[in-house]
Design a protein around this motif. Structure first.
Motif: not given
Length: 310
Positions: A168-190
């Motif tokens: 709705g044209r507004k930044i959505y941060e979530g009720s605990n400021h954690s909206a959009g946090e997708l966590g750590e991924g995997v490395p690109l290379t070892r």
């Protein structure tokens, strides 16, 4: 606002045939406030100085291994080298309480309950980096997801992936400021490869195809899941996505398209943001002004501190 010179009279419209006073045309005063936008990621920092109309005056970037030990020192160096500014907007990865200027937790920077108050005397805003990047797109789409990839200085460490949400044209941060946090991924290379090595020759990623395949699958799955949940008009791939070879980007987008339900009835609208961390830094400035014009207490704080010469 006229008394404070926040807005100025740009001109006058002619009086109507019925007479009366001429209508004043008001405009924001670009010189009233200078905001320094700072992007802090695992492998680089970027800072942009902008005027009150969000016009960028200067922008610099530095590749560096950012961590809890050197973070404060890096920020102080940026403040000293940025020139004259009146306020700051700092964007970082993690769960950010922007109302209290606190990093609740940031796995990427190894921070927990980190408060920035006292670091700078000028008014400032602390915001999640993906939300800052998304702020650049507030006028482009009513509903949008901005995926921000953060590659660590040492590529054998997990990448960070966040999603800035515009609803709705507004930044959505979530009720605990954690909206959009997708966590750590995997490395690109070892392999023992640095971010600087990647910037010089992206082909180093193909020396470890197995890990690269895991990265593509993990990243595409998270992006597709977020798109299925939000159903945005547009999604953007930004941050360090621009450092990846085109063949890898095509693989990620193809896997996303295969997993997104809405593709069965419509074409997905997406784009690559080539500006990297500059988007985060300038977006932080726009988020600062968004808060200024929507939060009266915040605006008063900024005006009072500016009037005090801080």
């Amino acid at each position: 606002m006229l008394q404070q010179r926040i807005v100025v009279v740009k001109g006058y419209l002619p009086a109507t045939q019925f007479g009366g006073r001429k209508t004043r045309v008001l405009s924001l005063n670009p010189g009233w406030l200078r905001v320094l936008g700072v992007s802090v990621e695992q492998g680089e920092v970027c800072w942009a100085l902008a005027d009150f109309a969000s016009n960028v005056v200067s922008c610099e970037k530095r590749t560096v291994d950012v961590n809890q030990k050197n973070l404060v020192q890096l920020l102080r160096q940026i403040f000293e080298s940025a020139g004259q500014f009146d306020a700051a907007a700092i964007a970082m990865p993690g769960l950010i309480d922007s109302t209290a200027n606190t990093v609740v937790i940031s796995q990427a920077l190894e921070l927990k309950n980190f408060v920035l108050d006292g670091l700078i005397e000028k008014p400032f805003l602390l915001i999640n980096d993906a939300n800052a990047a998304a702020a650049n797109y507030l006028s482009r789409a009513k509903n949008l997801v901005y995926f921000l990839l953060s590659i660590p200085y040492e590529l054998s460490k997990p990448v960070g992936l966040g999603a800035g949400l515009i609803i709705g044209r507004k930044i959505y941060e979530g009720s605990n400021h954690s909206a959009g946090e997708l966590g750590e991924g995997v490395p690109l290379t070892r392999k023992n490869v640095s971010l600087e090595d990647l910037e010089k020759d992206p082909a180093v990623l193909f020396e470890d195809e197995e890990t690269l395949d895991q990265f593509v699958e993990n990243t595409a799955f998270k992006i597709a899941t977020a798109i299925n949940l939000v159903d945005p008009e547009l999604f953007a791939l930004g941050g360090d996505f621009k450092l990846l070879p085109e063949t890898i980007l095509r693989r990620i987008v193809r896997r996303v398209e295969e997993q997104v339900t809405v593709r069965k009835v419509k074409t997905l609208n997406w784009q690559i943001d080539e500006n990297g961390s500059r988007t985060v830094a300038t977006g932080a400035v726009r988020a600062f002004y968004e808060r200024f014009f929507s939060d009266l207490n915040f605006a008063r704080h900024v005006i009072d501190r500016k009037g005090a010469g801080l």
